[in-house]
Design a protein around this motif. Structure first.
Motif, PDB file in Angstrom:
ATOM      1  N   ASP A  70       0.835  -1.205   0.000  1.00 19.02           N
ATOM      2  CA  ASP A  70       0.000   0.000   0.000  1.00 19.02           C
ATOM      3  C   ASP A  70       0.874   1.260   0.000  1.00 19.02           C
ATOM      4  OD1 ASP A  70      -1.928   1.972   0.374  1.00 19.02           O
ATOM      5  OD2 ASP A  70      -3.092   0.770   1.784  1.00 19.02           O
ATOM      6  N   ARG A  72      -0.028   4.273   0.278  1.00 15.80           N
ATOM      7  CA  ARG A  72      -0.468   5.237   1.280  1.00 15.80           C
ATOM      8  C   ARG A  72       0.290   5.057   2.590  1.00 15.80           C
ATOM      9  NH1 ARG A  72      -6.718   3.824   1.494  1.00 15.80           N
ATOM     10  NH2 ARG A  72      -5.692   1.814   1.926  1.00 15.80           N
ATOM     11  N   ASP A 112      -1.296   2.788  -4.559  1.00 18.84           N
ATOM     12  CA  ASP A 112      -2.485   3.257  -3.850  1.00 18.84           C
ATOM     13  C   ASP A 112      -3.695   2.495  -4.391  1.00 18.84           C
ATOM     14  OD1 ASP A 112      -4.870   4.890  -3.290  1.00 18.84           O
ATOM     15  OD2 ASP A 112      -3.480   6.454  -2.664  1.00 18.84           O
ATOM     16  N   GLU A 259      -6.207   5.262   4.653  1.00 16.50           N
ATOM     17  CA  GLU A 259      -5.380   4.108   4.980  1.00 16.50           C
ATOM     18  C   GLU A 259      -5.558   3.647   6.421  1.00 16.50           C
ATOM     19  OE1 GLU A 259      -2.772   7.801   5.564  1.00 16.50           O
ATOM     20  OE2 GLU A 259      -4.349   7.104   4.210  1.00 16.50           O
TER      21      GLU A 259
END
Length: 374
Positions: A70, A72, A112, A259
């Motif tokens: 991820d 983020r 993302d 997130e």
């Protein structure tokens, strides 16, 4: 459950799926699994190729991408590493500096979730996209900082009815907790923005470090205390089961600091629920939805020390640049001239050898002295 009845194993490059010989008598492909390899793709363009070729192979089915890192949580991931390495003796300014340095040098591809959600706008056959948290109680990097993606593909002319359009959503709060909501005995309900305990502490510490101009020590126990009332994902499944409910968990996409949250759907056993959300992000730009793992490699391809040595032989000392920066393209003004204000500041850490932190008290004192002088 995949419910796979026939499978075919081929070895090749991920972006050359169109060149794989599947044989003339094979059944139509309905599932493609790209598991725990996307982080090794060199850039987003390569990922684009893999997805485009995968979508072209399926008329009706799904593409499953597993263990996506991820983007983020890039900063939080590197802060978590430094906190773990600190072994209780935490120097927050040092952690902030090293984590930021390592994040810039990240060599794996992080994406993302909005990149995958946005694929619905690019491919008309992608009808739904699921962004799923990892299951399990293990407190490791895989569960905390990665997610799975399912791209559901249908023929272009098929209209898919959205059974979730009337789903009642409740914004989570401590006063309106999960137990109280489950006691209402509704057939189905959704909970928006339930805190993700797996990353709650790391991500909030990271935000404090990045937002603070003065990296003064703060109490990590205070941050942890605020997360004590949050349930782990597996405990949410357990609690729901005790009340006769099943749970569908999806990573939050739309909220600020998304997130940090899950979106959860609770439904009684036996209720027919389509396990997807229709999330409309409009048409967001790709910028800031992924990192560029090739950047560090490209810096090394350009041997700046060799360039400096060459220039020192042909230029006077005052004309030799003190730093070099690799740009994908030169920023320009509307008039086509070089936009000097848009040029990035040089990252001096990437110009020489890799940074090594002070290894003992003497080196630490020397580093502090040089910091004061400079």
């Amino acid at each position: 459950k995949l419910s796979i009845t026939n499978s075919l194993v081929k070895v090749g490059y991920a972006n050359q799926l169109d060149k794989v010989d599947l044989g003339v008598e094979q059944e139509p492909i309905d599932t493609i699994v790209i598991n725990s390899v996307a982080q090794y793709f060199p850039n987003r363009a390569y990922l684009d190729e893999v997805i485009e070729q995968s979508v072209s192979k399926i008329n009706k089915g799904r593409i499953i991408l597993g263990d996506i890192r991820d983007y983020r949580l890039l900063d939080a991931f590197h802060v978590a590493i430094q906190v773990y390495k600190s072994d209780g003796s935490i120097n927050w300014p040092e952690i902030k500096r090293i984590a930021a340095y390592d994040a810039k040098r990240e060599r794996e591809l992080l994406v993302d979730p909005r990149y995958y959600i946005n694929l619905k706008n690019k491919y008309s056959t992608i009808k739904h996209v699921e962004i799923l948290p990892k299951r399990g109680r293990a407190n490791h990097e895989m569960n905390r900082f990665r997610y799975d993606v399912v791209l559901h593909i249908e023929p272009i002319d098929k209209k898919v009815k959205d059974k979730n359009i009337d789903l009642d959503w409740v914004e989570y709060s401590e006063e309106n907790n999960l137990q109280k909501l489950l006691e209402k005995k509704e057939t189905i309900f959704g909970v928006k923005a339930y805190p993700n305990k797996r990353v709650w502490v790391d991500a909030n510490i990271t935000d404090l470090l990045l937002e603070s101009q003065k990296t003064e020590d703060f109490d990590i126990d205070d941050v942890k205390k605020k997360s004590e009332s949050i349930l782990e994902l597996e405990d949410i499944y357990k609690l729901a089961s005790e009340y006769g409910y099943k749970v569908y968990a999806h990573l939050n996409i739309g909220n600020s600091k998304s997130e940090l949250y899950y979106d959860l759907v609770f439904y009684v056993e036996g209720y027919e629920f389509d396990s997807y959300f229709n999330i409309d992000l409009g048409n967001p730009k790709y910028i800031d939805l992924y990192n560029n793992p090739l950047k560090e490699s490209l810096q090394k391809v350009y041997n700046f020390n060799s360039i400096r040595e060459y220039l020192e032989n042909i230029l006077p000392d005052y004309m030799v640049p003190s730093a070099f920066v690799k740009l994908d393209e030169m920023p320009l003004t509307p008039n086509g001239k070089v936009n000097r204000r848009a040029l990035p500041d040089p990252d001096m850490g990437l110009m020489g050898e890799e940074y090594v932190a002070p290894r003992n008290e003497i080196e630490k004192k020397l580093a502090e002295i040089w910091c004061d002088i400079l």
